[in-house]
Scaffold this motif. Structure first.
Motif, PDB file in Angstrom:
ATOM      1  N   ARG A 146       0.859  -1.179   0.000  1.00 33.04           N
ATOM      2  CA  ARG A 146       0.000   0.000   0.000  1.00 33.04           C
ATOM      3  C   ARG A 146       0.900   1.236   0.000  1.00 33.04           C
ATOM      4  O   ARG A 146       2.017   1.197   0.512  1.00 33.04           O
ATOM      5  CB  ARG A 146      -0.894   0.026   1.243  1.00 33.04           C
ATOM      6  N   GLU A 147       0.385   2.321  -0.550  1.00 30.74           N
ATOM      7  CA  GLU A 147       1.178   3.552  -0.638  1.00 30.74           C
ATOM      8  C   GLU A 147       1.698   4.009   0.712  1.00 30.74           C
ATOM      9  O   GLU A 147       2.809   4.525   0.803  1.00 30.74           O
ATOM     10  CB  GLU A 147       0.365   4.677  -1.287  1.00 30.74           C
ATOM     11  N   ASP A 148       0.912   3.825   1.774  1.00 29.18           N
ATOM     12  CA  ASP A 148       1.358   4.322   3.072  1.00 29.18           C
ATOM     13  C   ASP A 148       2.522   3.511   3.647  1.00 29.18           C
ATOM     14  O   ASP A 148       3.115   3.898   4.644  1.00 29.18           O
ATOM     15  CB  ASP A 148       0.201   4.407   4.069  1.00 29.18           C
ATOM     16  N   MET A 149       2.890   2.405   2.994  1.00 30.04           N
ATOM     17  CA  MET A 149       4.046   1.606   3.409  1.00 30.04           C
ATOM     18  C   MET A 149       5.353   2.166   2.845  1.00 30.04           C
ATOM     19  O   MET A 149       6.422   1.966   3.420  1.00 30.04           O
ATOM     20  CB  MET A 149       3.898   0.158   2.945  1.00 30.04           C
ATOM     21  N   ALA A 150       5.268   2.849   1.717  1.00 28.73           N
ATOM     22  CA  ALA A 150       6.468   3.301   1.004  1.00 28.73           C
ATOM     23  C   ALA A 150       7.408   4.152   1.857  1.00 28.73           C
ATOM     24  O   ALA A 150       8.623   3.934   1.828  1.00 28.73           O
ATOM     25  CB  ALA A 150       6.086   4.019  -0.278  1.00 28.73           C
ATOM     26  N   PRO A 151       6.912   5.132   2.628  1.00 25.37           N
ATOM     27  CA  PRO A 151       7.854   5.924   3.440  1.00 25.37           C
ATOM     28  C   PRO A 151       8.650   5.072   4.432  1.00 25.37           C
ATOM     29  O   PRO A 151       9.847   5.311   4.636  1.00 25.37           O
ATOM     30  CB  PRO A 151       6.948   6.925   4.162  1.00 25.37           C
ATOM     31  N   ALA A 152       8.015   4.072   5.032  1.00 31.37           N
ATOM     32  CA  ALA A 152       8.725   3.213   5.991  1.00 31.37           C
ATOM     33  C   ALA A 152       9.753   2.337   5.276  1.00 31.37           C
ATOM     34  O   ALA A 152      10.858   2.127   5.784  1.00 31.37           O
ATOM     35  CB  ALA A 152       7.727   2.342   6.758  1.00 31.37           C
ATOM     36  N   ILE A 153       9.406   1.833   4.107  1.00 32.76           N
ATOM     37  CA  ILE A 153      10.355   1.027   3.326  1.00 32.76           C
ATOM     38  C   ILE A 153      11.547   1.892   2.929  1.00 32.76           C
ATOM     39  O   ILE A 153      12.698   1.460   3.018  1.00 32.76           O
ATOM     40  CB  ILE A 153       9.668   0.422   2.082  1.00 32.76           C
ATOM     41  N   ALA A 154      11.265   3.132   2.519  1.00 31.96           N
ATOM     42  CA  ALA A 154      12.342   4.057   2.134  1.00 31.96           C
ATOM     43  C   ALA A 154      13.257   4.347   3.324  1.00 31.96           C
ATOM     44  O   ALA A 154      14.484   4.368   3.186  1.00 31.96           O
ATOM     45  CB  ALA A 154      11.751   5.345   1.581  1.00 31.96           C
ATOM     46  N   ARG A 155      12.679   4.564   4.496  1.00 29.21           N
ATOM     47  CA  ARG A 155      13.499   4.810   5.695  1.00 29.21           C
ATOM     48  C   ARG A 155      14.372   3.603   5.995  1.00 29.21           C
ATOM     49  O   ARG A 155      15.545   3.746   6.329  1.00 29.21           O
ATOM     50  CB  ARG A 155      12.608   5.138   6.895  1.00 29.21           C
ATOM     51  N   ASP A 156      13.802   2.393   5.895  1.00 27.25           N
ATOM     52  CA  ASP A 156      14.589   1.175   6.121  1.00 27.25           C
ATOM     53  C   ASP A 156      15.762   1.086   5.150  1.00 27.25           C
ATOM     54  O   ASP A 156      16.796   0.531   5.472  1.00 27.25           O
ATOM     55  CB  ASP A 156      13.725  -0.082   5.950  1.00 27.25           C
ATOM     56  N   ALA A 157      15.581   1.641   3.959  1.00 26.73           N
ATOM     57  CA  ALA A 157      16.622   1.599   2.934  1.00 26.73           C
ATOM     58  C   ALA A 157      17.619   2.749   3.081  1.00 26.73           C
ATOM     59  O   ALA A 157      18.565   2.853   2.303  1.00 26.73           O
ATOM     60  CB  ALA A 157      15.988   1.639   1.544  1.00 26.73           C
ATOM     61  N   GLY A 158      17.400   3.631   4.058  1.00 22.06           N
ATOM     62  CA  GLY A 158      18.330   4.723   4.290  1.00 22.06           C
ATOM     63  C   GLY A 158      18.008   5.999   3.539  1.00 22.06           C
ATOM     64  O   GLY A 158      18.820   6.928   3.517  1.00 22.06           O
ATOM     65  N   LEU A 159      16.827   6.082   2.939  1.00 22.92           N
ATOM     66  CA  LEU A 159      16.421   7.313   2.261  1.00 22.92           C
ATOM     67  C   LEU A 159      15.677   8.201   3.240  1.00 22.92           C
ATOM     68  O   LEU A 159      15.094   7.728   4.210  1.00 22.92           O
ATOM     69  CB  LEU A 159      15.497   7.008   1.084  1.00 22.92           C
ATOM     70  N   GLY A 160      15.656   9.469   2.937  1.00 20.94           N
ATOM     71  CA  GLY A 160      14.882  10.400   3.748  1.00 20.94           C
ATOM     72  C   GLY A 160      13.441  10.429   3.292  1.00 20.94           C
ATOM     73  O   GLY A 160      12.909   9.421   2.807  1.00 20.94           O
ATOM     74  N   ASP A 161      12.829  11.586   3.404  1.00 23.13           N
ATOM     75  CA  ASP A 161      11.442  11.734   2.981  1.00 23.13           C
ATOM     76  C   ASP A 161      11.317  11.553   1.471  1.00 23.13           C
ATOM     77  O   ASP A 161      12.195  11.961   0.710  1.00 23.13           O
ATOM     78  CB  ASP A 161      10.916  13.122   3.368  1.00 23.13           C
ATOM     79  N   LEU A 162      10.204  10.973   1.061  1.00 26.09           N
ATOM     80  CA  LEU A 162       9.949  10.778  -0.364  1.00 26.09           C
ATOM     81  C   LEU A 162       9.409  12.074  -0.969  1.00 26.09           C
ATOM     82  O   LEU A 162       8.463  12.662  -0.448  1.00 26.09           O
ATOM     83  CB  LEU A 162       8.946   9.641  -0.573  1.00 26.09           C
ATOM     84  N   THR A 163      10.027  12.489  -2.065  1.00 23.93           N
ATOM     85  CA  THR A 163       9.616  13.707  -2.772  1.00 23.93           C
ATOM     86  C   THR A 163       8.646  13.340  -3.893  1.00 23.93           C
ATOM     87  O   THR A 163       8.400  12.159  -4.169  1.00 23.93           O
ATOM     88  CB  THR A 163      10.842  14.397  -3.395  1.00 23.93           C
TER      89      THR A 163
END
Length: 105
Positions: free
Chosen positions: A26-43
């Protein structure tokens, strides 16, 4: 298989962190997956690539390569590496909840 919890939902992932069932994403999972990968906020550009990856997977059964992403997503290859520095196609696919694209190591 391993499990991870994103946005309050536990999902199965493989050894590299890719969803074993892309339908669970789900879209609301993407920010957490990105954080786990070492990325900051999604633009907005991140989201453009993530949504493109999902659409390509749904229509073709696989995610696009970096070359295809750079040619067809509206984001240049240079920007893809800035947005997803640890391998754009692979990292974007993981955040988008789809399997690793063919050709990615």
């Amino acid at each position: 298989m391993t499990t991870r919890t994103y946005a309050g939902t536990t999902v199965e992932v493989n050894d590299e962190g890719f969803f074993t069932d892309p339908a669970q994403w789900r879209e609301d999972m993407a920010p957490a997956i990105a954080r786990d990968a070492g990325l900051g906020d999604l633009t907005d550009q991140h989201w453009q690539v993530i949504k493109f990856m999902r659409a390509e997977y749904e229509s073709k059964g696989t995610g696009p390569t970096v070359r295809a992403l750079g040619k067809t997503s509206g984001v240049t290859v240079k920007d893809l590496y800035r947005l997803f520095p640890k391998g754009p196609a692979k990292l974007a696919a993981r955040i988008a909840g789809i399997p690793k694209p063919r050709g990615c190591i």
